[in-house]
Design an enzyme around this catalytic site. Structure first.
Site, PDB file in Angstrom:
ATOM      1  N   ASP B  34       0.791  -1.227   0.000  1.00  0.00           N
ATOM      2  CA  ASP B  34       0.000   0.000   0.000  1.00  0.00           C
ATOM      3  C   ASP B  34       0.819   1.271   0.000  1.00  0.00           C
ATOM      4  O   ASP B  34       0.351   2.311   0.455  1.00  0.00           O
ATOM      5  CB  ASP B  34      -0.920  -0.010   1.233  1.00  0.00           C
ATOM      6  CG  ASP B  34      -0.125  -0.030   2.533  1.00  0.00           C
ATOM      7  OD1 ASP B  34      -0.533   0.665   3.494  1.00  0.00           O
ATOM      8  OD2 ASP B  34       0.900  -0.743   2.599  1.00  0.00           O
ATOM      9  N   GLU B 188      -2.382   0.306  13.536  1.00  0.00           N
ATOM     10  CA  GLU B 188      -0.918   0.358  13.482  1.00  0.00           C
ATOM     11  C   GLU B 188      -0.375   1.544  14.290  1.00  0.00           C
ATOM     12  O   GLU B 188      -0.244   2.656  13.774  1.00  0.00           O
ATOM     13  CB  GLU B 188      -0.441   0.453  12.015  1.00  0.00           C
ATOM     14  CG  GLU B 188       1.091   0.522  11.892  1.00  0.00           C
ATOM     15  CD  GLU B 188       1.589   0.593  10.442  1.00  0.00           C
ATOM     16  OE1 GLU B 188       0.751   0.459   9.523  1.00  0.00           O
ATOM     17  OE2 GLU B 188       2.799   0.780  10.241  1.00  0.00           O
ATOM     18  N   LYS B 230      -0.985  -4.118  14.285  1.00  0.00           N
ATOM     19  CA  LYS B 230       0.260  -4.058  13.506  1.00  0.00           C
ATOM     20  C   LYS B 230       1.232  -3.155  14.270  1.00  0.00           C
ATOM     21  O   LYS B 230       1.296  -1.954  14.031  1.00  0.00           O
ATOM     22  CB  LYS B 230      -0.008  -3.504  12.091  1.00  0.00           C
ATOM     23  CG  LYS B 230       1.271  -3.399  11.241  1.00  0.00           C
ATOM     24  CD  LYS B 230       0.943  -3.176   9.754  1.00  0.00           C
ATOM     25  CE  LYS B 230       2.220  -2.853   8.960  1.00  0.00           C
ATOM     26  NZ  LYS B 230       2.029  -2.931   7.506  1.00  0.00           N
ATOM     27  N   TYR B 363      12.503  -8.837  32.243  1.00  0.00           N
ATOM     28  CA  TYR B 363      11.956  -7.839  31.322  1.00  0.00           C
ATOM     29  C   TYR B 363      10.877  -6.998  31.955  1.00  0.00           C
ATOM     30  O   TYR B 363      10.315  -7.397  32.958  1.00  0.00           O
ATOM     31  CB  TYR B 363      11.458  -8.552  30.049  1.00  0.00           C
ATOM     32  CG  TYR B 363      12.635  -9.042  29.238  1.00  0.00           C
ATOM     33  CD1 TYR B 363      13.226 -10.267  29.529  1.00  0.00           C
ATOM     34  CD2 TYR B 363      13.207  -8.264  28.263  1.00  0.00           C
ATOM     35  CE1 TYR B 363      14.344 -10.685  28.834  1.00  0.00           C
ATOM     36  CE2 TYR B 363      14.332  -8.688  27.562  1.00  0.00           C
ATOM     37  CZ  TYR B 363      14.897  -9.910  27.858  1.00  0.00           C
ATOM     38  OH  TYR B 363      16.007 -10.335  27.187  1.00  0.00           O
TER      39      TYR B 363
END
Lengths: 361, 363
Positions: B34, B188, B230, B363
């Site tokens: 895209d 996203e 995303k 973490y």
């Protein structure tokens, strides 16, 4: 927002996560024996026993004297403050009795609900004052986890935005303080089952409350792997005319959790609320048999649902103590199976599974 | 807050959920084709090809007509508006052609970043105006999913609370509108790798951004089972002096996702950002070998990381078509294996991958 000022060292994180994992180890759940003096008054009144400190001690002793059979199904015991400093008849501190069998000790640290002015009878929970110092002391006195309960109710106008934000915030503050002292916080955002609302409504409200809770936990930099969640199951209100199957309750509950509880949360330990002992076990079993992917342990943190029969059997009489303990062990074992989806007793063992496609939720 | 006003019927929810699952089915990921006209200009310039509409059509055609080996590797293709209405040499519209291969058609619907006044160079993304009508049209024209990109950057003062809140809000609005038209929204929230910050910092910022993302989606009543995420992988900034292993990146990324992305989200389709083709495949592979439990699919939505070699091989010349397709197929196959944790990079024994993981509590 952009910089991290780590709240916990790697060692502290590891300690918290290990405690949480121990509590919800496969086949295990929590005995919630943290009824306040006021709550115990209600329980003891029902069996005609006077609400004295000694009676409360004797009653808890009945539970804590259970034999080794509970070692494989009880992963933690939540204490009330008074009980933490009581002893068995032979002088053994209750805390030692529990810890010596490898079961983590927890402590209820909140100081009850208080009204939220300007709302429709809603509340928040107090107890933050001096909580840091209290946690330090409780840790020294043997506690490795804690519990704090907030309450929501469903009505035409509730829970309100204020109630959700305020209670989520206070739960996150409590969590943050606990973790600083190596204590795993169990967060309990209970949505009461009072009312005639249906299953969908409860599921919706549960999703909104839990989404707000985990945003607050993130904002307060709480280490999720070192926490446990104690939610209500998604159920219809008590006066709802529609009846739902255990599978429907399970699907609604698991769907709500999947939409809101990050996988990092080590375990979900359900409260039983007003459910009967059997109902609570059957529902827990159905939840564990739900076909949707469930990345957290799904187990029990039951008070009444582990103790009702034991209380009724005891009735304050010394000669009934062993029988009462047996009743408790029986429920503990049943729930030990239910939290693995292996409980075959109860009405659902005969009926066909009523599969409801999850996209309908 | 206490009442639900459902806007999706069970059938609508099922349609969205089925589409999302189809895109991230086992071994599949997304071809992000895209690139806007401006972005293509940059790509074509690097291979000395002229940026004409015909060249753009020819180039995308190469990707879409790559042989059947690419079939099982691709779950969906993201189109740019122009490309949606272009045709193959044989006269079939690109959406029709792509659909007939079993690939789901997606469309980029945002209209680019715009500045947020009063911030340190931060942005939000526009494109909500008339989005409702555009989605209805895109659905008619064959699209079943959409993509909207927001951008955040890490500096000593960013991302600011406003940038996080505003971008998450606009992503949730876009998601809500898409779902009303049977279009699965891919959200996203890209955090750029520009800077010298370390891995921990990126992980921290990613956790804060994603927590805000899912709160906004909840506030906007978005049906999570009918969405895809995303995100960036969690990596150190480009100019960070410390080098991290693939295991470090995988662990930091999966930990951040586990702390923020509800299990109801069916799939996470990573962007490749500035990573090389091989890097993007290896990182995806190691992530899928991570010992932490991952309840969502972890796959790719790659642009450059699927096309860089293909573009180079093509060079704008028709006679290089087959060679270009070979390069694309090669990366598609690699990523199809990577999203299953089965990719063996040449000259590397990733069988050792799992044992290199450090206990996650660090973490």
């Amino acid at each position: 927002m952009t910089h991290q000022f780590p709240a916990l060292s790697s060692g502290q994180k590891q300690e918290l996560q290990e405690i949480a994992l121990r509590i919800v180890a496969p086949g295990k759940g929590i005995l919630a024996a943290d009824e306040s003096v006021g709550s115990m008054a209600k329980r003891l009144k029902q069996i005609g026993v006077e609400n004295t400190e000694e009676n409360r001690r004797q009653y808890r002793q009945i539970l804590f004297r259970a034999d080794d059979r509970i070692n494989s199904c009880i992963g933690g015991v939540i204490f009330f403050h008074e009980t933490l400093y009581q002893h068995a008849d032979d002088g053994t501190p209750f805390v030692k009795m529990i810890k010596d069998r490898g079961i983590p000790v927890g402590i209820k640290v909140d100081k009850g609900v208080v009204p939220l002015a300007g709302t429709n009878g809603e509340s928040t929970t107090q107890g933050l004052d001096g909580l840091s110092e209290r946690c330090a002391q409780y840790k020294k006195d043997g506690a490795n986890f804690a519990k704090w309960r907030c309450v929501f109710k469903i009505s035409e106008t509730t829970p309100s935005k204020l109630s959700i934000e305020e209670n989520a915030n206070v739960l996150a503050r409590y969590s943050s303080i606990c973790q600083q002292h190596g204590i795993v916080p169990i967060v309990e955002p209970e949505i009461l089952s009072d009312g005639d609302h249906d299953l969908r409504r409860c599921q919706y409200v549960t999703e909104k409350v839990l989404a707000a809770l985990y945003k607050a936990m993130s904002d307060h930099h709480v280490y999720l792997e070192g926490t446990l969640l104690k939610p209500n199951m998604a159920t219809p209100g008590h006066s709802c005319p529609t009846k739902y199957s255990a599978e429907e309750v399970a699907m609604a509950t698991v769907t709500a959790l999947r939409r809101t509880v990050p996988p990092a949360v080590t375990g979900v330990t359900f409260l039983s609320g007003g459910q009967s002992e059997e109902e609570a076990s059957v529902h827990l079993n159905a939840i564990n048999n739900c076909s949707l992917v469930k990345p957290w342990a799904l187990t029990f943190s039951y008070g009444r649902a582990l103790q009702v029969s034991a209380l009724k059997t005891w009735r304050g009489h010394k000669e009934n103590e062993s029988a009462a303990t047996e009743q408790f062990i029986k429920r503990a074992e049943v729930n030990g199976l239910a939290c693995q989806g292996k409980y075959t007793g109860g009405e659902d063992s005969e009926s066909d599974q009523i599969y409801v496609a999850n996209h309908a939720y | 807050m206490p009442h639900a006003f459902p806007f999706l019927t069970p059938d609508q929810k099922k349609e969205l959920s089925d589409i999302a699952l189809k895109i991230v089915a086992k071994g599949k990921g997304i071809l992000a084709a895209d690139e806007s006209t401006g972005s293509v200009a940059k790509r074509f310039q690097s291979i000395n090809a002229e940026n004409t509409e015909e060249n753009r059509r020819l180039y995308r055609q190469l990707l879409f007509t790559a042989d059947e080996r690419a079939g099982p590797c691709i779950g969906g293709v993201i189109f740019f508006h122009e490309t949606l209405y272009q045709k193959t040499d044989a006269g079939k519209t690109f959406p029709e052609h792509v659909k007939s291969r079993g690939w789901v058609v997606g469309i980029k619907v945002d209209k680019g970043v715009v500045p947020l006044a009063g911030t340190n160079g931060e942005t939000t993304t526009q494109g909500l105006d008339g989005l409702y009508e555009r989605c209805a049209q895109y659905k008619k024209d064959g699209c079943d999913f959409a993509k909207w990109r927001c951008v955040l950057k890490i500096t000593s003062t960013t991302p600011s609370r406003l940038a996080i809140m505003e971008n998450c809000n606009v992503l949730a609005r876009y998601a809500s509108i898409c779902q009303m038209h049977g279009i699965v929204p891919i959200v996203e929230p890209e955090i750029l790798p520009d800077g010298d910050h370390d891995l921990k910092r990126t992980q921290y910022v990613t956790e804060k951004v994603l927590a805000a993302m899912y709160k906004a989606l909840s506030d906007h009543h978005v049906y999570l089972e009918g969405t895809l995420l995303k995100p960036n992988m969690v990596t150190a900034g480009h100019s960070c002096s410390h080098k991290y292993t693939h295991q470090d990146i995988a662990m930091a990324t999966v930990t951040a996702l586990r702390r923020t992305v509800p299990p109801a989200v069916p799939g996470i389709t990573f962007l490749s950002g500035g990573q090389s083709e091989e890097e993007a495949s290896i990182n995806l592979n190691v992530m899928n070998q991570c010992p932490l439990h991952r309840p969502w699919a972890l796959t790719f939505s790659y642009g450059r990381a699927l096309q860089a070699s293909a573009l180079k091989a093509w060079g704008g010349k028709p006679e290089n078509g087959k060679a270009a397709q070979e390069e694309f197929i090669k990366r598609a196959l690699a990523n199809s294996l990577a999203c299953q944790g089965k990719y063996v990079a040449s000259g590397d024994s990733t069988a050792a991958g799992e044992s290199l993981f450090v206990a996650n509590h660090a973490y």
